[in-house]
Design a protein around this motif. Structure first.
Motif: not given
Length: 326
Positions: A138-142, A161-162, A155-156, A184-187
């Protein structure tokens, strides 16, 4: 008001789950016939693929590339045909990852036998590649940029923010730990392969020769590419390297969706495939929130949902937001 543009969205890797859409098989004729046609196109690999799809305890797990990829393709295509048979023919299609091959087959860029051959060639090469994984952040590419390396790549881009990362498991685990430590939230994304990362470059390059033997056609309806963010033109369609590098290139779903939505006065996005991942993202688009569009999901949100009820609800919603063809 004129009829809305119907955009069919085809989901890809990460959307799969056990027995996805199996509740429609042998119950909905158009869906069933389309699935059987795809299984036939896979030749000797079709029967075991169908058996594992319908089994409570499959021989090969659903997240393995030889199961997830061909089944996602088959279900995407079968659901699109089902919705079209209801009287809601799409004006444009957009596919996420393997979903773009389903879109290409639906739009007649590739014949079904040719598309099936591309998939089998691809999955056999990827199955032989080193194992890897994928991570949703749950974050931007930057914001994820400092965590990237030669091994771990974007990858995508599914939403602002995903962001999805991919790479070898050890390197990806280290990145996940760092991101979580930073709040950061990750899954984990269901995948046993590092799709859309440099790990798959040798496998992708190996597919070029096979793809060069095919003769793709001009699409009968526009296909928005999640790799170029534009409708596919004939030069891109004719380039074997474009198709071969799908498993390596970054999927730019949000920028492509944004370009598609902004090209229409009013749009109805229909997710034809398992789950509601693309629908959830599409509903966040400002055009949907502002009343210029609607989103319809043909499948239940998760495994264990009722396939038939979800399809019936989709039909009812489509009937209310756009008139079916005679």
């Amino acid at each position: 008001m004129s009829s809305p543009t119907i955009a069919m969205m085809f989901p890809g890797q990460g959307s799969q789950y056990p027995r996805m859409a199996a509740g429609l098989y042998r119950q909905e004729p158009t869906f069933t016939n389309a699935m059987d046609e795809v299984f036939d196109a896979f030749g000797t690999e079709g029967p075991p693929l169908r058996a594992d799809w319908l089994a409570e305890a499959p021989t090969v797990p659903i997240d393995h590339v030889t199961r997830a990829q061909p089944l996602l393709f088959a279900i995407d295509l079968a659901m699109a045909r089902m919705v079209t048979n209801w009287g809601f023919a799409p004006d444009v299609v957009i596919g996420h990852s393997i979903g773009e091959l389903a879109a290409a087959a639906f739009a007649d860029i590739l014949s079904l036998p040719d598309a099936a051959g591309v998939i089998l060639d691809r999955v056999h090469r990827i199955a032989a590649a080193p194992a890897g994984g994928m991570l949703a952040v749950a974050a931007t590419v930057d914001e994820v940029e400092p965590y990237l390396s030669r091994e771990v790549a974007v990858a995508a881009i599914n939403a602002p923010r995903q962001t999805i990362l991919a790479g070898p498991n050890i390197a990806l685990d280290a990145v996940s730990a760092g991101l979580r430590s930073a709040g950061r939230t990750c899954r984990t994304v269901p995948s046993l392969s590092a799709f859309h990362s440099p790990m798959l470059l040798p496998a992708a390059t190996g597919s070029i020769e096979y793809l060069a033997s095919l003769t793709p056609r001009a699409p009968r309806i526009p296909v928005y590419s999640c790799y170029t963010t534009e409708p596919l033109d004939q030069a891109t369609i004719a380039d074997p390297a474009y198709w071969a590098h799908h498993p390596v290139a970054t999927v730019r779903f949000w920028p492509t969706l944004d370009a598609l939505v902004e090209s229409c006065d009013h749009i109805v996005c229909v997710e034809a495939g398992p789950g509601q991942g693309l629908s959830t993202v599409a509903r966040r688009h400002p055009a949907m929130r502002g009343g210029r569009g609607a989103v319809v999901s043909v499948s239940p949100a998760r495994a264990g949902g009722e396939d038939w009820q979800a399809a019936a609800a989709a039909f009812a919603t489509l009937t209310s937001v756009c008139p079916p063809l005679p």
